[in-house]
Design a protein around this motif. Sequence first.
Motif, PDB file in Angstrom:
ATOM      1  N   ARG A  34      -1.729  -0.863   8.618  1.00  0.00           N
ATOM      2  CA  ARG A  34      -0.538  -0.147   9.055  1.00  0.00           C
ATOM      3  C   ARG A  34       0.602  -0.541   8.103  1.00  0.00           C
ATOM      4  NH1 ARG A  34       0.685  -0.539  15.186  1.00  0.00           N
ATOM      5  NH2 ARG A  34      -0.992   1.022  15.143  1.00  0.00           N
ATOM      6  N   VAL A  35       1.295   0.481   7.588  1.00  0.00           N
ATOM      7  CA  VAL A  35       2.377   0.248   6.621  1.00  0.00           C
ATOM      8  C   VAL A  35       3.594  -0.285   7.366  1.00  0.00           C
ATOM      9  CG1 VAL A  35       3.848   1.267   4.858  1.00  0.00           C
ATOM     10  CG2 VAL A  35       1.497   2.089   5.147  1.00  0.00           C
ATOM     11  N   GLN A  36       4.049  -1.474   6.975  1.00  0.00           N
ATOM     12  CA  GLN A  36       5.193  -2.100   7.635  1.00  0.00           C
ATOM     13  C   GLN A  36       6.509  -1.816   6.914  1.00  0.00           C
ATOM     14  OE1 GLN A  36       4.688  -3.563  10.449  1.00  0.00           O
ATOM     15  NE2 GLN A  36       2.451  -3.744  10.392  1.00  0.00           N
ATOM     16  N   LYS A  37       6.423  -1.592   5.584  1.00  0.00           N
ATOM     17  CA  LYS A  37       7.647  -1.439   4.804  1.00  0.00           C
ATOM     18  C   LYS A  37       7.358  -0.578   3.589  1.00  0.00           C
ATOM     19  CE  LYS A  37      11.147  -4.302   2.474  1.00  0.00           C
ATOM     20  NZ  LYS A  37      11.508  -5.682   2.082  1.00  0.00           N
ATOM     21  N   GLY A  38       8.270   0.319   3.242  1.00  0.00           N
ATOM     22  CA  GLY A  38       8.093   1.170   2.075  1.00  0.00           C
ATOM     23  C   GLY A  38       6.937   2.123   2.242  1.00  0.00           C
ATOM     24  N   GLN A  39       6.153   2.301   1.195  1.00  0.00           N
ATOM     25  CA  GLN A  39       4.998   3.189   1.241  1.00  0.00           C
ATOM     26  C   GLN A  39       3.936   2.700   0.276  1.00  0.00           C
ATOM     27  OE1 GLN A  39       6.699   6.984   0.211  1.00  0.00           O
ATOM     28  NE2 GLN A  39       6.641   6.570  -1.995  1.00  0.00           N
ATOM     29  N   LEU A  40       2.679   3.096   0.565  1.00  0.00           N
ATOM     30  CA  LEU A  40       1.569   2.768  -0.313  1.00  0.00           C
ATOM     31  C   LEU A  40       1.230   3.984  -1.158  1.00  0.00           C
ATOM     32  CD1 LEU A  40      -0.849   0.828   2.101  1.00  0.00           C
ATOM     33  CD2 LEU A  40       1.125  -0.033   0.829  1.00  0.00           C
ATOM     34  N   GLU A  41       1.206   3.791  -2.473  1.00  0.00           N
ATOM     35  CA  GLU A  41       0.877   4.878  -3.403  1.00  0.00           C
ATOM     36  C   GLU A  41      -0.403   4.503  -4.139  1.00  0.00           C
ATOM     37  OE1 GLU A  41       4.139   5.848  -5.936  1.00  0.00           O
ATOM     38  OE2 GLU A  41       5.621   5.702  -4.322  1.00  0.00           O
ATOM     39  N   LYS A  42      -1.384   5.376  -4.040  1.00  0.00           N
ATOM     40  CA  LYS A  42      -2.709   5.071  -4.565  1.00  0.00           C
ATOM     41  C   LYS A  42      -2.701   4.778  -6.067  1.00  0.00           C
ATOM     42  CE  LYS A  42      -7.460   6.801  -4.652  1.00  0.00           C
ATOM     43  NZ  LYS A  42      -8.366   7.916  -4.351  1.00  0.00           N
ATOM     44  N   GLN A  43      -1.808   5.419  -6.821  1.00  0.00           N
ATOM     45  CA  GLN A  43      -1.795   5.265  -8.270  1.00  0.00           C
ATOM     46  C   GLN A  43      -1.162   3.946  -8.722  1.00  0.00           C
ATOM     47  OE1 GLN A  43      -3.445   7.438 -10.010  1.00  0.00           O
ATOM     48  NE2 GLN A  43      -3.812   8.643  -8.158  1.00  0.00           N
ATOM     49  N   LYS A  44      -0.474   3.257  -7.816  1.00  0.00           N
ATOM     50  CA  LYS A  44       0.176   1.996  -8.173  1.00  0.00           C
ATOM     51  C   LYS A  44      -0.834   0.846  -8.143  1.00  0.00           C
ATOM     52  CE  LYS A  44       4.329   3.915  -8.201  1.00  0.00           C
ATOM     53  NZ  LYS A  44       5.120   4.106  -9.413  1.00  0.00           N
ATOM     54  N   LYS A  45      -0.331  -0.349  -8.409  1.00  0.00           N
ATOM     55  CA  LYS A  45      -1.161  -1.550  -8.362  1.00  0.00           C
ATOM     56  C   LYS A  45      -0.999  -2.224  -7.009  1.00  0.00           C
ATOM     57  CE  LYS A  45      -1.192  -2.467 -13.330  1.00  0.00           C
ATOM     58  NZ  LYS A  45      -0.933  -3.462 -14.388  1.00  0.00           N
ATOM     59  N   PHE A  46      -2.045  -2.972  -6.612  1.00  0.00           N
ATOM     60  CA  PHE A  46      -2.044  -3.613  -5.302  1.00  0.00           C
ATOM     61  C   PHE A  46      -2.468  -5.070  -5.450  1.00  0.00           C
ATOM     62  CE2 PHE A  46      -2.245   0.825  -4.342  1.00  0.00           C
ATOM     63  CZ  PHE A  46      -1.653   0.985  -3.087  1.00  0.00           C
ATOM     64  N   LYS A  47      -2.075  -5.857  -4.446  1.00  0.00           N
ATOM     65  CA  LYS A  47      -2.535  -7.232  -4.375  1.00  0.00           C
ATOM     66  C   LYS A  47      -2.762  -7.612  -2.911  1.00  0.00           C
ATOM     67  CE  LYS A  47       2.214  -8.933  -5.040  1.00  0.00           C
ATOM     68  NZ  LYS A  47       3.083  -9.755  -5.904  1.00  0.00           N
ATOM     69  N   LEU A  48      -3.775  -8.465  -2.690  1.00  0.00           N
ATOM     70  CA  LEU A  48      -4.151  -8.918  -1.357  1.00  0.00           C
ATOM     71  C   LEU A  48      -3.643 -10.351  -1.183  1.00  0.00           C
ATOM     72  CD1 LEU A  48      -5.787  -8.491   1.294  1.00  0.00           C
ATOM     73  CD2 LEU A  48      -7.763  -9.406   0.052  1.00  0.00           C
ATOM     74  N   ILE A  49      -2.836 -10.565  -0.139  1.00  0.00           N
ATOM     75  CA  ILE A  49      -2.226 -11.873   0.097  1.00  0.00           C
ATOM     76  C   ILE A  49      -2.773 -12.441   1.399  1.00  0.00           C
ATOM     77  CG2 ILE A  49      -0.063 -13.110   0.484  1.00  0.00           C
ATOM     78  CD1 ILE A  49       1.331 -10.977  -1.194  1.00  0.00           C
ATOM     79  N   ARG A  50      -3.226 -13.699   1.327  1.00  0.00           N
ATOM     80  CA  ARG A  50      -3.763 -14.377   2.502  1.00  0.00           C
ATOM     81  C   ARG A  50      -3.118 -15.764   2.593  1.00  0.00           C
ATOM     82  NH1 ARG A  50      -9.793 -14.387   2.069  1.00  0.00           N
ATOM     83  NH2 ARG A  50      -9.472 -12.205   2.676  1.00  0.00           N
ATOM     84  N   ASN A  51      -2.441 -16.009   3.706  1.00  0.00           N
ATOM     85  CA  ASN A  51      -1.755 -17.287   3.937  1.00  0.00           C
ATOM     86  C   ASN A  51      -0.782 -17.625   2.799  1.00  0.00           C
ATOM     87  OD1 ASN A  51      -3.254 -17.678   6.334  1.00  0.00           O
ATOM     88  ND2 ASN A  51      -4.929 -18.654   5.175  1.00  0.00           N
ATOM     89  N   GLY A  52      -0.130 -16.614   2.284  1.00  0.00           N
ATOM     90  CA  GLY A  52       0.860 -16.827   1.227  1.00  0.00           C
ATOM     91  C   GLY A  52       0.288 -16.929  -0.167  1.00  0.00           C
ATOM     92  N   HIS A  53      -0.998 -16.831  -0.348  1.00  0.00           N
ATOM     93  CA  HIS A  53      -1.639 -16.934  -1.658  1.00  0.00           C
ATOM     94  C   HIS A  53      -2.249 -15.599  -2.059  1.00  0.00           C
ATOM     95  CE1 HIS A  53      -1.155 -21.289  -1.612  1.00  0.00           C
ATOM     96  NE2 HIS A  53      -1.663 -21.290  -0.374  1.00  0.00           N
ATOM     97  N   ILE A  54      -2.145 -15.281  -3.335  1.00  0.00           N
ATOM     98  CA  ILE A  54      -2.710 -14.023  -3.841  1.00  0.00           C
ATOM     99  C   ILE A  54      -4.212 -14.201  -4.021  1.00  0.00           C
ATOM    100  CG2 ILE A  54      -2.697 -12.367  -5.736  1.00  0.00           C
ATOM    101  CD1 ILE A  54       0.228 -13.124  -6.244  1.00  0.00           C
ATOM    102  N   VAL A  55      -4.994 -13.394  -3.295  1.00  0.00           N
ATOM    103  CA  VAL A  55      -6.459 -13.469  -3.347  1.00  0.00           C
ATOM    104  C   VAL A  55      -7.026 -12.506  -4.377  1.00  0.00           C
ATOM    105  CG1 VAL A  55      -8.590 -13.200  -1.990  1.00  0.00           C
ATOM    106  CG2 VAL A  55      -6.538 -14.163  -0.927  1.00  0.00           C
ATOM    107  N   TRP A  56      -6.367 -11.376  -4.541  1.00  0.00           N
ATOM    108  CA  TRP A  56      -6.905 -10.324  -5.426  1.00  0.00           C
ATOM    109  C   TRP A  56      -5.770  -9.472  -5.965  1.00  0.00           C
ATOM    110  CZ3 TRP A  56      -6.054  -5.196  -4.258  1.00  0.00           C
ATOM    111  CH2 TRP A  56      -6.705  -4.249  -5.082  1.00  0.00           C
ATOM    112  N   LYS A  57      -5.951  -8.967  -7.188  1.00  0.00           N
ATOM    113  CA  LYS A  57      -5.030  -7.995  -7.791  1.00  0.00           C
ATOM    114  C   LYS A  57      -5.862  -6.901  -8.430  1.00  0.00           C
ATOM    115  CE  LYS A  57      -0.643 -10.210  -9.054  1.00  0.00           C
ATOM    116  NZ  LYS A  57       0.244 -10.555 -10.191  1.00  0.00           N
ATOM    117  N   GLY A  58      -5.433  -5.638  -8.269  1.00  0.00           N
ATOM    118  CA  GLY A  58      -6.168  -4.543  -8.884  1.00  0.00           C
ATOM    119  C   GLY A  58      -5.732  -3.192  -8.347  1.00  0.00           C
TER     120      GLY A  58
END
Length: 727
Positions: free
Chosen positions: A647-671
Motif C-alpha cells: 500500500r502506497v503511504q507517500k508519493g507514488q510508485l512509478e514502474k520506470q523508476k528505480k526501487f529499493k527494499l528496506i528492512r529494519n532500516g537497512h537496504i536489502v536490495w536495489k534494482g
Amino acid sequence: MSQKLLKLENVLQLHTVCRQLHVLGPRRASARWGRGCGSAPLAGTAQRYAWPQRGDLLLRTALCQYRLLVTKKEKKPWKPQLPSTKPKKEIEVWIGMTVEELARAMEKDADYVYEALLNTAIDVDSLEANSRLEEVWIKEVIKKADMKLKWSKLKQDKVRENKDVVRRPPADAALLTPRSPVVTIMGHVDHGKTTLLDKLRKTQVAAMEAGGITQHIGAFLVSMPSGEKITFLDTPGHAAFSAMRARGAQVTDIVVLVVAADDGVMKQTVESIQHARDAQVPIVLAINKCDKADADPEKVKKELLAYDVVCEDYGGDVQAVHVSALTGDNLMALAEATIALAEILELKADRTGPVEGTVIESFTDKGRGPVTTAIIQRGTLRKGSILVAGKTWAKVRLMFDENGKTISEAYPSMPVGIIGWKDLPSAGDEILEVESEPRAREVVDWRKYAQEQEKNKDDLKIIEEKRKEHQEAYQKARDKYGTLHWKERSYMKYLERKEQTYLKQKEKPGGDSNVLPVVIKGDVDGSVEAILNIMATYDASHECELELLHFGVGDISENDVNLAETFNGIVYGFNVTASNVIQKAAAKKGVKVKVHKIIYRLIEDLQEELSSRLPCSVEEHTVGEASILATFSITEGKKKVPVAGCRVQKGQLEKQKKFKLIRNGHIVWKGSLTSLKHHKDDVSTIKTGMDCGLSLDDEKVEFKVGDEIVCYEEKEVLAKTSWDPGF
C-alpha cells in the motif's frame, strides 16, 4: 720467456760439445797405439791429422758457448718494457653541478657531456647548459672521458665582493628639519575610510573605486586650513589586502583606526590593530558614522578594550574622535588630534644627501612604462636622480604628485609618482639613490647574483635530500632482493612493473580535467600580490589542482591568451582591459578571458571554475514510499515468482523508476520492478493510498511483512569545491 729459452739452448749446445770431446778422447789413444804396432802409414797419418782439426773446432765452439753463458750471467736480467701509462686527469666535481660547469671542469665543451650521456636513462633533449646533474650522471660522464673524479663538499666559488648599497647611518641632529606626518587610515571594509579621506581632500575617490571599496593604497598630501600638511595613506579594508595594510603600517608615523559606530569591531579592525603594534606606531581612533540613529560610540570603545586599545575616556592614551565622514562633522578635530600627536612625536628628517624611500605601489602605464608611487623618507628627489629598488633601477625622467601634476622636487614624507624605471619594482621595495648608472647596474647585478646563490643553496639541499632518498631506496631494494635467486628476483620485479603500469593507466582517464591552469593580470603590483596571497591558501588540490601559469601587471595581451590556450587554462584580469582584438582571438581559440573590478567577485568566479572541474555527485530523490502488507507467490511457467502486496503511504510508485527494499532500516536490495499491478491490471503508476502487487527483477529476494519499498530517481548534482578563501 724468450730469454730463458735462449739460455737453455746455449746450455744444451755446450753439453753436446763436451760429450763429443769426451768421445774423441779414447779415439786419440787408440790412434797412438795403432802407430806403435805398425799400422799402415797412410791410415795413421790421416787419423793423426783429422782429429786436431775437428777437436780444435769443437773446443772453439765450447769456449764460445761458455763465454756467451758467462757474459749473459753477468748482465742484469732482461725485463720487458711495458708501454708507458699516462696518469688519469683528476676532475674536481660537486653535487648539483650543471652541464656547463662539468664541461668547464673537464676542459671540454657542453656537446661532449651530451654525447657522453647518450644511450642512458636521462633525457638528453631536456638538458640545458644550466641543468643540474645528479651524482650518477656526473660519474658516467667522467668514466666515459677516462678521467678520475674528486668530490668536493661544496663548490668553492671565488669570493665575490659585496657591491650592494644600503641606507646611510642616522643623520646628525643639526641636519634634521621638521617634516609632515605620514598617516595611514586603516580599518574594516565599508567603515568609511575612503569617504573620510575624500572629505578631507574634497575629491571623489570613493566614487572612483569599484563598489566603493578601496583596492589600492592611495597616497595623498592634504593641506590643512592651518597650513600644516599631512600625507595620508588609504589602505584597503578587504580581507584580501592584508599585505597592503601591513606595508602601509611599516612606512607610516601614525595610524588612524576607523571603526563604524553602528558596526563595531570587526575582523579587519583587529588585524589593523595588530599591524600597528607590529610597526610600533601610535593609534588615533576615529569612530565614524556617528550621524546614524543606531550609532553607539561607547560600545566601540568598550569592545576595543579587549584588544588593549584604551581610549583617554577610560584612562588610556588613545585619542578618540567621533566623526561623520558623510556629513563632514568633526573632521577638523580629527586632523588637529593627528597634528597634535605628530608634534609630540617631533617628526624630523634629513633633506640632504642621497634619497631613501619606499615603493608604495607599482604599475605599468601604456604611454609611460613602469611607474611607482613612493614615499620619500630621506634626501630630496630630483629629476635625473639614479635610483635602485629591488632588482631594478631608474633614471628619474618625470615626477608627479597625487593629482598627476608634474613636480621638480620631492621632500621627506611626500608621496610622489616616479617614471623612468627599467623594470617594474615590487611594492614594499626599498628605494636608494646611487651616484651613477654603472653603479646602479653593479648593485642590481650583485643582488641578482646574491639571489641566485641563495637559490643554489636551496637547490643543493633539495638535491642532497633526493640523493639520500635514492640511496635509502637502493638499500631497501638490495635488502629485499639480495637473498633471492635471480629467477625469483626477476619475477618479483616483473610483477612490480606490471602493477605500476596498471596504476598509470588507471590514472590516465582523469587526464588534465582535474587541473585548472590560470593566468593572472592586475593593474598594480599590490593587487596581483593580494590575488596570489589568496590563491596560496588553496587547500583542495586533492579535488582539483590549481596551477598558476603566469602573473603580471598590465592589460591582457596576446601572449597571455596563447599561454592559456597551450595549457587549456583561463585568463583572469583585475582592473585591466582586454581589447576587442584580444577578445576575438581568445574566443576563436576557445580561451576564457574574465575581467573583474572587485576582488572577491574574481575569487568567487575562480571557485566556480574549480567546482566545474569536479565530477558531479549523484543524489537520490524519493518519489514514493509503500509498505508491504502481505507476501505470496505466483506461478509463471515452471517458476514461482515472489510477489509483495503493498500500500502506497507517500508519493507514488512509478514502474520506470528505480526501487529499493528496506528492512529494519537497512537496504536489502536495489534494482527495478518486473511487474506492477493494481488488482489484475498492469499499471505504470500507483498513487498514495492505493494497493498494488509488485515483483522484483531478482527472484532470490524474499519479502517480509513490514518491509518498505521506496521508489526513487537519481539526479546528478554539480559538486562544489571545499576551498574557503576566508571571505
